[in-house]
Design a protein around this motif. Structure first.
Motif, PDB file in Angstrom:
ATOM      1  N   LEU A  86     -46.329 -32.442 -10.522  1.00 15.92           N
ATOM      2  CA  LEU A  86     -46.330 -32.002 -11.863  1.00 15.92           C
ATOM      3  C   LEU A  86     -44.983 -31.317 -11.947  1.00 15.92           C
ATOM      4  O   LEU A  86     -44.235 -31.595 -13.101  1.00 15.92           O
ATOM      5  N   ALA A  87     -44.710 -30.531 -11.159  1.00 18.86           N
ATOM      6  CA  ALA A  87     -43.090 -29.809 -11.130  1.00 18.86           C
ATOM      7  C   ALA A  87     -42.096 -30.822 -11.274  1.00 18.86           C
ATOM      8  O   ALA A  87     -41.160 -30.642 -12.060  1.00 18.86           O
ATOM      9  N   GLU A  88     -42.223 -32.218 -10.538  1.00 21.42           N
ATOM     10  CA  GLU A  88     -41.182 -33.248 -10.346  1.00 21.42           C
ATOM     11  C   GLU A  88     -41.209 -34.000 -11.842  1.00 21.42           C
ATOM     12  O   GLU A  88     -40.113 -34.233 -12.378  1.00 21.42           O
ATOM     13  N   THR A  89     -42.385 -34.150 -12.329  1.00 18.57           N
ATOM     14  CA  THR A  89     -42.352 -34.720 -13.886  1.00 18.57           C
ATOM     15  C   THR A  89     -41.698 -33.628 -14.732  1.00 18.57           C
ATOM     16  O   THR A  89     -41.223 -34.263 -15.549  1.00 18.57           O
ATOM     17  N   GLN A  90     -42.091 -32.521 -14.626  1.00 20.26           N
ATOM     18  CA  GLN A  90     -41.358 -31.456 -15.615  1.00 20.26           C
ATOM     19  C   GLN A  90     -39.979 -31.391 -15.382  1.00 20.26           C
ATOM     20  O   GLN A  90     -39.217 -31.379 -16.350  1.00 20.26           O
ATOM     21  N   ALA A  91     -39.572 -31.593 -14.205  1.00 24.15           N
ATOM     22  CA  ALA A  91     -38.006 -31.387 -14.077  1.00 24.15           C
ATOM     23  C   ALA A  91     -37.431 -33.001 -14.640  1.00 24.15           C
ATOM     24  O   ALA A  91     -36.418 -32.859 -15.456  1.00 24.15           O
ATOM     25  N   THR A  92     -38.192 -34.046 -14.347  1.00 25.63           N
ATOM     26  CA  THR A  92     -37.595 -35.224 -14.865  1.00 25.63           C
ATOM     27  C   THR A  92     -37.582 -35.001 -16.562  1.00 25.63           C
ATOM     28  O   THR A  92     -36.633 -35.344 -17.274  1.00 25.63           O
ATOM     29  N   LEU A  93     -38.657 -34.630 -16.963  1.00 23.53           N
ATOM     30  CA  LEU A  93     -38.844 -34.489 -18.474  1.00 23.53           C
ATOM     31  C   LEU A  93     -37.691 -33.760 -19.038  1.00 23.53           C
ATOM     32  O   LEU A  93     -37.416 -33.817 -20.331  1.00 23.53           O
ATOM     33  N   SER A  94     -37.584 -32.324 -18.478  1.00 20.71           N
ATOM     34  CA  SER A  94     -36.552 -31.584 -19.009  1.00 20.71           C
ATOM     35  C   SER A  94     -35.114 -32.243 -18.665  1.00 20.71           C
ATOM     36  O   SER A  94     -34.435 -32.221 -19.975  1.00 20.71           O
ATOM     37  N   THR A  95     -34.797 -32.874 -17.945  1.00 21.75           N
ATOM     38  CA  THR A  95     -33.677 -33.635 -17.918  1.00 21.75           C
ATOM     39  C   THR A  95     -33.350 -34.611 -18.906  1.00 21.75           C
ATOM     40  O   THR A  95     -32.552 -34.807 -19.776  1.00 21.75           O
ATOM     41  N   THR A  96     -34.713 -35.348 -19.231  1.00 18.07           N
ATOM     42  CA  THR A  96     -34.549 -36.329 -20.251  1.00 18.07           C
ATOM     43  C   THR A  96     -34.436 -35.635 -21.587  1.00 18.07           C
ATOM     44  O   THR A  96     -33.690 -36.450 -22.474  1.00 18.07           O
TER      45      THR A  96
END
Length: 183
Positions: A86-96
């Protein structure tokens, strides 16, 4: 994005809770049977019989607690893995989102704030912001589940330590009782 992970956590949580209920019920049934045997030995047998019954009871209890503890360790590990995902997904989404906001600023400069390009980016950004907010909720719930599971695992470990101490004590008494019977 986050809802798929949440469903998987929920399914694993249900399976884990079912297994823990079964383990707890088995532990209660085993404890009940061994309590009867222990009481029978106490009332109608020798002190050695009683202590032997206690050893059997405590050993069975410790084995069940070990199984429960192992299941809890696996569950905590799974929750940690899911939380990391979930944290990785959040980081990716934040970057996007950061990249899209930069593209939006560039589109405003090139085409104007009311252009189709900016409106399309605004719609995408709004959709991703909603997903990001949902993901934050999923992370909070996953953290809460992890905290609860860790507390239960720690309580089980403490209970195992108490049971082991009781078993050691009864084994010492049993050894002393056997020596007294041979004297």
């Amino acid at each position: 994005m986050g809802s798929g992970v949440n469903v998987r956590i929920g399914a694993n949580t249900t399976e884990f809770q079912r297994a823990m209920r079964e383990m707890s019920q088995s532990l209660k049934a085993n404890s009940s049977e061994l309590n009867v045997a222990s009481e029978r030995a106490r009332l109608f047998g020798s002190s050695t019989d009683y202590l032997s019954a206690q050893v059997s009871s405590l050993t069975a209890k410790l084995e069940a607690q070990n199984s429960m503890f192992s299941m809890q360790q696996d569950y905590v590990a799974m929750l940690r893995t899911d939380l990391e995902s979930l944290a990785e997904t959040q980081a990716t989404l934040s970057t996007t989102l950061e990249e899209l906001n930069a593209e939006r600023q560039q589109a405003i400069a090139e085409y104007g704030a009311e252009s189709e390009e900016v409106q399309a980016l605004d719609a995408t950004i709004a959709e991703l912001n909603a997903e990001y907010t949902a993901l934050e909720g999923n992370i909070a719930r996953a953290n809460s589940r992890l905290d609860s599971a860790t507390i239960k695992m720690n309580n089980t470990e403490a209970s195992m330590l108490r049971t082991q101490a009781s078993l050691n004590s009864v084994n010492k008494e049993l050894a002393t009782a056997k020596l007294d019977n041979f004297s």
